[in-house]
Design a protein around this motif. Structure first.
Motif, PDB file in Angstrom:
ATOM      1  N   SER A  37       0.832  -1.206   0.000  1.00  0.00           N
ATOM      2  CA  SER A  37       0.000   0.000   0.000  1.00  0.00           C
ATOM      3  C   SER A  37       0.869   1.259   0.000  1.00  0.00           C
ATOM      4  N   SER A  38       1.946   1.244   0.773  1.00  0.00           N
ATOM      5  CA  SER A  38       2.866   2.381   0.803  1.00  0.00           C
ATOM      6  C   SER A  38       3.533   2.576  -0.550  1.00  0.00           C
ATOM      7  N   TYR A  39       3.881   1.487  -1.192  1.00  0.00           N
ATOM      8  CA  TYR A  39       4.468   1.560  -2.531  1.00  0.00           C
ATOM      9  C   TYR A  39       3.481   2.210  -3.500  1.00  0.00           C
ATOM     10  N   SER A  40       2.237   1.766  -3.449  1.00  0.00           N
ATOM     11  CA  SER A  40       1.201   2.320  -4.321  1.00  0.00           C
ATOM     12  C   SER A  40       1.014   3.814  -4.065  1.00  0.00           C
ATOM     13  N   LYS A  41       0.986   4.185  -2.789  1.00  0.00           N
ATOM     14  CA  LYS A  41       0.825   5.592  -2.416  1.00  0.00           C
ATOM     15  C   LYS A  41       2.009   6.421  -2.909  1.00  0.00           C
ATOM     16  N   ALA A  42       3.212   5.892  -2.734  1.00  0.00           N
ATOM     17  CA  ALA A  42       4.420   6.609  -3.173  1.00  0.00           C
ATOM     18  C   ALA A  42       4.406   6.817  -4.681  1.00  0.00           C
ATOM     19  N   ARG A  43       3.945   5.814  -5.420  1.00  0.00           N
ATOM     20  CA  ARG A  43       3.861   5.959  -6.872  1.00  0.00           C
ATOM     21  C   ARG A  43       2.822   7.001  -7.246  1.00  0.00           C
ATOM     22  N   THR A  91      -4.065   1.073  -8.630  1.00  0.00           N
ATOM     23  CA  THR A  91      -4.448   0.300  -7.445  1.00  0.00           C
ATOM     24  C   THR A  91      -3.718  -1.034  -7.473  1.00  0.00           C
ATOM     25  N   LEU A  92      -3.269  -1.434  -6.308  1.00  0.00           N
ATOM     26  CA  LEU A  92      -2.646  -2.738  -6.115  1.00  0.00           C
ATOM     27  C   LEU A  92      -3.421  -3.461  -5.031  1.00  0.00           C
ATOM     28  N   LYS A  93      -3.901  -4.650  -5.348  1.00  0.00           N
ATOM     29  CA  LYS A  93      -4.648  -5.437  -4.368  1.00  0.00           C
ATOM     30  C   LYS A  93      -3.915  -6.758  -4.159  1.00  0.00           C
ATOM     31  N   VAL A  94      -3.385  -6.942  -2.972  1.00  0.00           N
ATOM     32  CA  VAL A  94      -2.650  -8.165  -2.661  1.00  0.00           C
ATOM     33  C   VAL A  94      -3.601  -9.360  -2.713  1.00  0.00           C
ATOM     34  N   GLU A  95      -3.219 -10.356  -3.499  1.00  0.00           N
ATOM     35  CA  GLU A  95      -4.009 -11.581  -3.636  1.00  0.00           C
ATOM     36  C   GLU A  95      -3.420 -12.724  -2.816  1.00  0.00           C
ATOM     37  N   SER A  96      -2.077 -12.769  -2.731  1.00  0.00           N
ATOM     38  CA  SER A  96      -1.468 -13.860  -1.962  1.00  0.00           C
ATOM     39  C   SER A  96      -0.084 -13.451  -1.476  1.00  0.00           C
TER      40      SER A  96
END
Length: 149
Positions: A37-43, A91-96
């Motif tokens: 989530s932090s990576y997505s926010k930083a991008r 958006t990045l949604k962790v699946e596994s």
């Protein structure tokens, strides 16, 4: 001799059962989800300071166009250029999350970029994450465009 071997075998089972750390704790999983989530926010916000905090020095990234970015400076520069030249809501949604050991895991996430015209680019991202100085950080990123639908 058989009794000794049997008792030794039982001792090994007990020893290994109590010495292993569980690899997939809820807390560690949440820390990794927060990292992505932090990576997505930083991008999204083009926050190079945050990126440099959550990526390791020798990070590498393979983007969906086939370009490699190796090392922190090249990765951050490429990410900033990509975010500028390919605007949209990411958006990045962790699946596994698959723990390889207590300090390394593979994270698969759905990666979508919603463009200004309403179209959505649907991809996958795989992250290799490791602990460095007690904190989960991103070691490698692989972005993929699915074949077919």
């Amino acid at each position: 001799m058989k009794t000794f071997a049997f008792l030794f075998f039982l001792h090994l089972i007990n020893f290994s059962a109590f010495c292993q750390n569980p690899l997939n704790t809820k807390g560690e999983s949440q820390e990794i989800i927060d990292l992505i989530s932090s990576y997505s926010k930083a991008r999204e916000t083009k926050d190079t300071v945050l990126l440099k905090e959550i990526l390791i020095e020798d990070v590498d990234q393979l983007v969906s166009s086939g370009v490699w970015r190796k090392g922190l400076a090249e990765a951050v520069q490429g990410m900033m250029e990509s975010s500028t030249s390919n605007p949209g809501d990411r958006t990045l949604k962790v699946e596994s999350i698959r723990f390889l050991d207590p300090d390394a895991a593979i994270v698969d996430a759905r990666y979508e970029i919603k463009n200004g015209d309403g179209t959505v680019r649907k991809m996958w991202s795989t992250f290799v994450v490791v602990t460095e100085t007690g904190q989960w950080k991103i070691s490698a990123i692989r972005n993929m465009l699915p074949a077919g639908d």
